[in-house]
Design a protein around this motif. Structure first.
Motif, PDB file in Angstrom:
ATOM      1  N   THR A 162     -25.730 -81.086 159.910  1.00 42.76           N
ATOM      2  CA  THR A 162     -25.939 -82.251 159.042  1.00 42.76           C
ATOM      3  C   THR A 162     -27.380 -82.722 159.132  1.00 42.76           C
ATOM      4  O   THR A 162     -27.999 -83.067 158.119  1.00 42.76           O
ATOM      5  N   GLN A 163     -27.918 -82.731 160.328  1.00 43.53           N
ATOM      6  CA  GLN A 163     -29.307 -83.136 160.540  1.00 43.53           C
ATOM      7  C   GLN A 163     -30.256 -82.232 159.758  1.00 43.53           C
ATOM      8  O   GLN A 163     -31.177 -82.708 159.099  1.00 43.53           O
ATOM      9  N   LEU A 164     -30.034 -80.938 159.808  1.00 41.29           N
ATOM     10  CA  LEU A 164     -30.882 -79.990 159.093  1.00 41.29           C
ATOM     11  C   LEU A 164     -30.826 -80.234 157.588  1.00 41.29           C
ATOM     12  O   LEU A 164     -31.858 -80.232 156.902  1.00 41.29           O
ATOM     13  N   TYR A 165     -29.632 -80.487 157.074  1.00 36.62           N
ATOM     14  CA  TYR A 165     -29.457 -80.754 155.648  1.00 36.62           C
ATOM     15  C   TYR A 165     -30.260 -81.987 155.224  1.00 36.62           C
ATOM     16  O   TYR A 165     -30.980 -81.966 154.213  1.00 36.62           O
ATOM     17  N   ILE A 166     -30.177 -83.045 156.014  1.00 34.47           N
ATOM     18  CA  ILE A 166     -30.864 -84.289 155.670  1.00 34.47           C
ATOM     19  C   ILE A 166     -32.378 -84.137 155.806  1.00 34.47           C
ATOM     20  O   ILE A 166     -33.145 -84.603 154.953  1.00 34.47           O
ATOM     21  N   LEU A 167     -32.823 -83.481 156.859  1.00 35.19           N
ATOM     22  CA  LEU A 167     -34.264 -83.302 157.060  1.00 35.19           C
ATOM     23  C   LEU A 167     -34.877 -82.440 155.962  1.00 35.19           C
ATOM     24  O   LEU A 167     -35.998 -82.699 155.506  1.00 35.19           O
ATOM     25  N   LEU A 168     -34.163 -81.430 155.527  1.00 35.35           N
ATOM     26  CA  LEU A 168     -34.644 -80.575 154.452  1.00 35.35           C
ATOM     27  C   LEU A 168     -34.781 -81.372 153.162  1.00 35.35           C
ATOM     28  O   LEU A 168     -35.797 -81.285 152.452  1.00 35.35           O
ATOM     29  N   LYS A 169     -33.793 -82.181 152.886  1.00 38.67           N
ATOM     30  CA  LYS A 169     -33.798 -83.025 151.688  1.00 38.67           C
ATOM     31  C   LYS A 169     -34.923 -84.058 151.759  1.00 38.67           C
ATOM     32  O   LYS A 169     -35.676 -84.260 150.790  1.00 38.67           O
ATOM     33  N   ASP A 170     -35.070 -84.718 152.913  1.00 42.00           N
ATOM     34  CA  ASP A 170     -36.112 -85.735 153.075  1.00 42.00           C
ATOM     35  C   ASP A 170     -37.508 -85.125 152.995  1.00 42.00           C
ATOM     36  O   ASP A 170     -38.435 -85.723 152.439  1.00 42.00           O
ATOM     37  N   GLY A 171     -37.667 -83.929 153.578  1.00 42.89           N
ATOM     38  CA  GLY A 171     -38.964 -83.275 153.572  1.00 42.89           C
ATOM     39  C   GLY A 171     -39.443 -82.995 152.156  1.00 42.89           C
ATOM     40  O   GLY A 171     -40.604 -83.238 151.815  1.00 42.89           O
ATOM     41  N   LYS A 172     -38.557 -82.472 151.318  1.00 42.74           N
ATOM     42  CA  LYS A 172     -38.918 -82.198 149.925  1.00 42.74           C
ATOM     43  C   LYS A 172     -39.261 -83.476 149.182  1.00 42.74           C
ATOM     44  O   LYS A 172     -40.215 -83.528 148.401  1.00 42.74           O
ATOM     45  N   GLN A 173     -38.495 -84.527 149.446  1.00 40.83           N
ATOM     46  CA  GLN A 173     -38.738 -85.802 148.769  1.00 40.83           C
ATOM     47  C   GLN A 173     -40.080 -86.399 149.188  1.00 40.83           C
ATOM     48  O   GLN A 173     -40.849 -86.882 148.345  1.00 40.83           O
ATOM     49  N   ASP A 174     -40.398 -86.353 150.482  1.00 42.75           N
ATOM     50  CA  ASP A 174     -41.665 -86.907 150.969  1.00 42.75           C
ATOM     51  C   ASP A 174     -42.857 -86.126 150.412  1.00 42.75           C
ATOM     52  O   ASP A 174     -43.895 -86.711 150.088  1.00 42.75           O
ATOM     53  N   MET A 175     -42.728 -84.812 150.313  1.00 38.69           N
ATOM     54  CA  MET A 175     -43.828 -84.009 149.798  1.00 38.69           C
ATOM     55  C   MET A 175     -43.997 -84.165 148.292  1.00 38.69           C
ATOM     56  O   MET A 175     -45.070 -83.917 147.743  1.00 38.69           O
ATOM     57  N   ASP A 176     -42.931 -84.580 147.611  1.00 35.19           N
ATOM     58  CA  ASP A 176     -43.012 -84.796 146.156  1.00 35.19           C
ATOM     59  C   ASP A 176     -43.706 -86.098 145.800  1.00 35.19           C
ATOM     60  O   ASP A 176     -44.241 -86.247 144.698  1.00 35.19           O
ATOM     61  N   GLU A 177     -43.696 -87.061 146.737  1.00 37.41           N
ATOM     62  CA  GLU A 177     -44.334 -88.357 146.466  1.00 37.41           C
ATOM     63  C   GLU A 177     -45.810 -88.170 146.145  1.00 37.41           C
ATOM     64  O   GLU A 177     -46.501 -87.376 146.775  1.00 37.41           O
ATOM     65  N   MET A 178     -46.290 -88.896 145.166  1.00 37.03           N
ATOM     66  CA  MET A 178     -47.694 -88.905 144.748  1.00 37.03           C
ATOM     67  C   MET A 178     -48.089 -87.680 143.911  1.00 37.03           C
ATOM     68  O   MET A 178     -49.175 -87.670 143.344  1.00 37.03           O
ATOM     69  N   THR A 179     -47.227 -86.650 143.844  1.00 36.37           N
ATOM     70  CA  THR A 179     -47.649 -85.453 143.112  1.00 36.37           C
ATOM     71  C   THR A 179     -47.899 -85.745 141.634  1.00 36.37           C
ATOM     72  O   THR A 179     -48.735 -85.093 141.009  1.00 36.37           O
ATOM     73  N   ASP A 180     -47.182 -86.713 141.087  1.00 38.84           N
ATOM     74  CA  ASP A 180     -47.407 -87.069 139.684  1.00 38.84           C
ATOM     75  C   ASP A 180     -48.625 -87.963 139.508  1.00 38.84           C
ATOM     76  O   ASP A 180     -48.989 -88.320 138.392  1.00 38.84           O
TER      77      ASP A 180
END
Length: 332
Positions: A162-180
């Motif tokens: 479960t931890q891996l699933y959440i960290l993977l999801k959060d990581g993508k979201q954090d890296m997407d911030e500011m890209t636009d």
């Protein structure tokens, strides 16, 4: 513990352990409006008389357990610091806000000089405090993320998937911030923002361990750097991109993290141990601030200082703009 919801034995033991170490009581509440990562309302940070962990109403099973474990670990670190050495967080003053906003402005001017299409002055002015607050929020949260996750990984094996699933999801979201907003945000701050999350995810990928958390595997913009030959990576084509620069700065930040996060994650749970984790987080934050040349942007203060500063944020912003632009900024 106050709750009427069913809990697994491991998470119930973890909550009881937290309450025993801190000599406190925890209330668990389901809230539809709670953020995905849950929220911790604790007596050490806010003007409340009890510790409350909120999590989304639709969270069940191991997803719910992981959020509770994460917030309990945060609570242990805060509470131990408060009882042992004094709990402090990054806050700001009129002077520190001015220092940060002025530096963002100077860096923005350098970027604007290279652009054919200039950013409207109004948007440039609005961006200064927004970026300042963004880094304040990130630096009050990001250094603690690898500490909390490494501790949970080594203490609660049943939560690892479960931890891996959440960290993977959060990581993508954090890296997407500011890209636009890459064309608006000064290159330096886009790169530093991405570098912090790159370093965090790379540290977690090594510590947990899981290749799935590697930024060059799960972040679309960084996949191009996986398996690149050194000669190819050093060509002008790659080195001039913001994502490549984020990787370079992120690799340095990873070294900083590894230096400060040399911790026995399996140690016995005591007040002294969690107080030591708090100091590790403080030292890591200071090291990151120094590397990013942001030491004069924020100050370590008690949580009440930050709550008061947040109420005065608009006033601090106006005062800083007045010092930067003088009479060009109208009083209102």
């Amino acid at each position: 513990m106050k709750t009427n919801m069913p809990l697994t034995k491991p998470i119930r033991r973890f909550i009881s352990e937290t309450e025993r170490i801190l000599d406190t009581e925890i209330t668990l509440l389901r809230k539809p409006e709670a953020p995905p990562g849950g929220t911790l309302l604790d007596v050490y940070t806010y003007n409340v008389d009890k510790n409350i962990i909120l999590f989304p109403a639709n969270y069940i099973g191991l997803l719910k357990d992981f959020v509770i474990a994460k917030q309990c670990t945060h609570l242990l670190i805060k509470g131990a610091a408060a009882k042992k050495s004094g709990y402090r967080i990054l806050s700001y003053t009129p002077d520190s806000v001015y220092s940060g906003m002025r530096q963002v402005y100077l860096d923005a001017l350098k970027d604007e000089a290279k652009k054919e299409k200039k950013l409207p002055v109004k948007k440039l002015i609005e961006m200064l405090f927004i970026l300042y607050r963004q880094f304040h929020e990130d630096l009050n949260e990001l250094p603690w993320n690898p500490i909390v996750n490494a501790r949970i990984y080594h203490r609660m094996e049943q939560l690892r998937k479960t931890q891996l699933y959440i960290l993977l999801k959060d990581g993508k979201q954090d890296m997407d911030e500011m890209t636009d907003m890459m064309d608006i945000v000064p290159r330096r701050y886009f790169v530093l923002d991405k570098s912090m999350f790159y370093a965090r995810d790379l540290y977690l990928a090594k510590t947990l361990p899981s290749d799935k958390l590697m930024p060059v595997v799960n972040i679309p913009q960084m996949k191009k750097f996986d398996h690149l030959e050194v000669k190819e990576m050093l060509t002008t084509r790659w080195t001039h991109t913001a994502w490549y620069q984020s990787k370079v700065f992120g690799d340095v930040m990873l070294t900083i993290m590894e230096k400060h996060l040399s911790v026995d994650w399996n140690a016995e749970s005591t007040l002294e141990y969690y107080a030591s984790l708090y100091q590790v987080g403080v030292n890591l934050t200071n090291a990151l601030l120094a590397y990013m040349t942001m030491k004069d942007w924020f100050i370590w203060e008690n949580p009440q200082h930050l709550l008061a500063a947040q109420e005065q944020a608009a006033t601090y912003e106006k005062a800083a703009l007045k010092k930067i632009f003088g009479d060009l900024i109208e009083d209102s």
